[in-house]
Scaffold this motif. Sequence first.
Motif, PDB file in Angstrom:
ATOM      1  N   HIS A   1      -2.365  -3.665  -4.911  1.00  0.00           N
ATOM      2  CA  HIS A   1      -3.538  -5.001  -4.312  1.00  0.00           C
ATOM      3  C   HIS A   1      -3.360  -5.736  -6.169  1.00  0.00           C
ATOM      4  CE1 HIS A   1      -7.709  -3.963  -5.788  1.00  0.00           C
ATOM      5  NE2 HIS A   1      -7.284  -2.806  -5.163  1.00  0.00           N
TER       6      HIS A   1
ATOM      7  N   SER B   1       0.883  -1.167   0.254  1.00  0.00           N
ATOM      8  CA  SER B   1      -0.057   0.126  -0.103  1.00  0.00           C
ATOM      9  C   SER B   1       1.232   1.369   0.280  1.00  0.00           C
ATOM     10  CB  SER B   1      -0.929   0.211   1.110  1.00  0.00           C
ATOM     11  OG  SER B   1      -0.014  -0.292   2.626  1.00  0.00           O
ATOM     12  N   ARG B   2       1.885   1.300  -0.921  1.00  0.00           N
ATOM     13  CA  ARG B   2       2.892   2.965  -0.931  1.00  0.00           C
ATOM     14  C   ARG B   2       2.691   2.534  -2.898  1.00  0.00           C
ATOM     15  NH1 ARG B   2       7.421   0.222  -3.228  1.00  0.00           N
ATOM     16  NH2 ARG B   2       7.675  -2.024  -2.024  1.00  0.00           N
TER      17      ARG B   2
ATOM     18  N   ARG C   1      -3.066   8.858  -2.689  1.00  0.00           N
ATOM     19  CA  ARG C   1      -3.585   8.036  -1.832  1.00  0.00           C
ATOM     20  C   ARG C   1      -4.178   6.374  -2.541  1.00  0.00           C
ATOM     21  NH1 ARG C   1      -7.159  10.549   0.625  1.00  0.00           N
ATOM     22  NH2 ARG C   1      -4.768  11.580   2.028  1.00  0.00           N
TER      23      ARG C   1
ATOM     24  N   PRO D   1     -12.045   2.965  -0.550  1.00  0.00           N
ATOM     25  CA  PRO D   1     -11.151   3.499   0.092  1.00  0.00           C
ATOM     26  C   PRO D   1     -10.499   2.470   0.841  1.00  0.00           C
ATOM     27  CG  PRO D   1     -12.600   4.854   0.740  1.00  0.00           C
ATOM     28  CD  PRO D   1     -13.384   4.091  -0.446  1.00  0.00           C
ATOM     29  N   GLY D   2      -9.115   2.291   0.205  1.00  0.00           N
ATOM     30  CA  GLY D   2      -8.636   0.842  -0.032  1.00  0.00           C
ATOM     31  C   GLY D   2      -8.305   0.201  -1.106  1.00  0.00           C
ATOM     32  N   LEU D   3      -9.078   0.403  -1.659  1.00  0.00           N
ATOM     33  CA  LEU D   3      -8.896  -0.399  -3.124  1.00  0.00           C
ATOM     34  C   LEU D   3      -8.707   0.453  -3.957  1.00  0.00           C
ATOM     35  CD1 LEU D   3     -11.864  -2.868  -2.389  1.00  0.00           C
ATOM     36  CD2 LEU D   3      -9.896  -3.003  -2.135  1.00  0.00           C
TER      37      LEU D   3
ATOM     38  N   TYR E   1     -14.571  -6.886  -5.312  1.00  0.00           N
ATOM     39  CA  TYR E   1     -14.550  -7.189  -3.882  1.00  0.00           C
ATOM     40  C   TYR E   1     -15.089  -8.386  -3.030  1.00  0.00           C
ATOM     41  CZ  TYR E   1     -16.622  -2.753  -3.538  1.00  0.00           C
ATOM     42  OH  TYR E   1     -17.950  -1.425  -4.159  1.00  0.00           O
TER      43      TYR E   1
ATOM     44  N   ASP F   1      -3.050   2.561  -3.140  1.00  0.00           N
ATOM     45  CA  ASP F   1      -4.847   2.184  -2.895  1.00  0.00           C
ATOM     46  C   ASP F   1      -4.970   0.703  -3.542  1.00  0.00           C
ATOM     47  OD1 ASP F   1      -5.100   3.182  -0.457  1.00  0.00           O
ATOM     48  OD2 ASP F   1      -7.107   4.329  -1.202  1.00  0.00           O
TER      49      ASP F   1
END
Length: 347
Positions: A289, A2-3, A282, A246-248, A303, A286
């Motif tokens: 993945h 996650s970078r 961000r 968020p996060g994906l 997801y 994100d």
Amino acid sequence: MSRLPSESELRRTGATIAATQAACGAIPWDVAGDTAGKVDPWDHVEAAMGLLATGFDDEAAAAYDFLARTQRADGSWPVEWRLGEDGTPWVVDAGFDTNLTGYVAVGIWHHWRTRGEVHAVKAWWPMVRAALDAVVALQLPSGAVAWATGEYGPAAHGLLAGTSCLHLALRCGAVLGDVVGDPRPDWRRAAGRIAAVVAVRPDDPRVFDPKPRYSMEWYYPVLGGALRGPAAHDRIEARWEEFVVPGLGIHCVDDHPWVTGAETCELALALTALDRREEAARLVADMQHLRDEDGSYWTGYVYPDDARWPIERSTWTAAAVILATQVLADRAVLVGASNHARMFGNT
């Protein structure tokens, strides 16, 4: 992860694009899976930019040479080829899509800004000139560009995402014309007409065939630089909650729980042009993945099912990651969102 990818990781990603390239120079979406051997001119150019950005200069040049050899007399390219087992491309869809045709100007502009090789621009200039002349010939009275033409004439409407991308292509092409000593004020005027109609009539179905479920329709007016200033921020804010996960990453469409890497990185480029770099970084972090062990990128992820879909590691997704990451790291010119004066000066 996650970078943002490191420079060495991006080089590995570029190598995965290069590994797909056929001997003729064509770059397919993938060499396996659902879209093995599929080639279209827009994604081919995107992949060529990814190659150049990671140091695969000869491969990028071969990609543009392929387009120069296969350009049709009217300035366009087929909508789709497929590569045979021997790497020979054959036409699957012979249509004429204006956005697919015009994007070559962005690729050649990127090559010039990255390498500064005027001789290369001059070699490819006839191709760019023919492509953009074909596009401008299909600009409608509204200022939008007909999205396609065919046996029964041009489409009656534009597509908002495609016309916005052509705004960028025309501005890139006009700069290239100045570089080679062949100024094209008509392309700048055409780009101005696009910006005017996108600013005041983006959702008018008499101008643009509405495609509101697609995230590209949401952010492309900003990415292509047709929409600027407060109006650009307002457009991004209006549907942020619908598309951003968020996060994906971001949804490709608003009615399916499916995030896609290329759209996420394109939104990041648009945000960067609005000086919203933290949000942009961000988003790119994100979507990591989707990175495979070899450095390639899966196209998307459903997801609720914890499933990558479609079954493809697309070269154009890999290229979008490269371009967005390098811009955020200040290692590359900004591709898209032409409201930065450092890109185009006063054009």
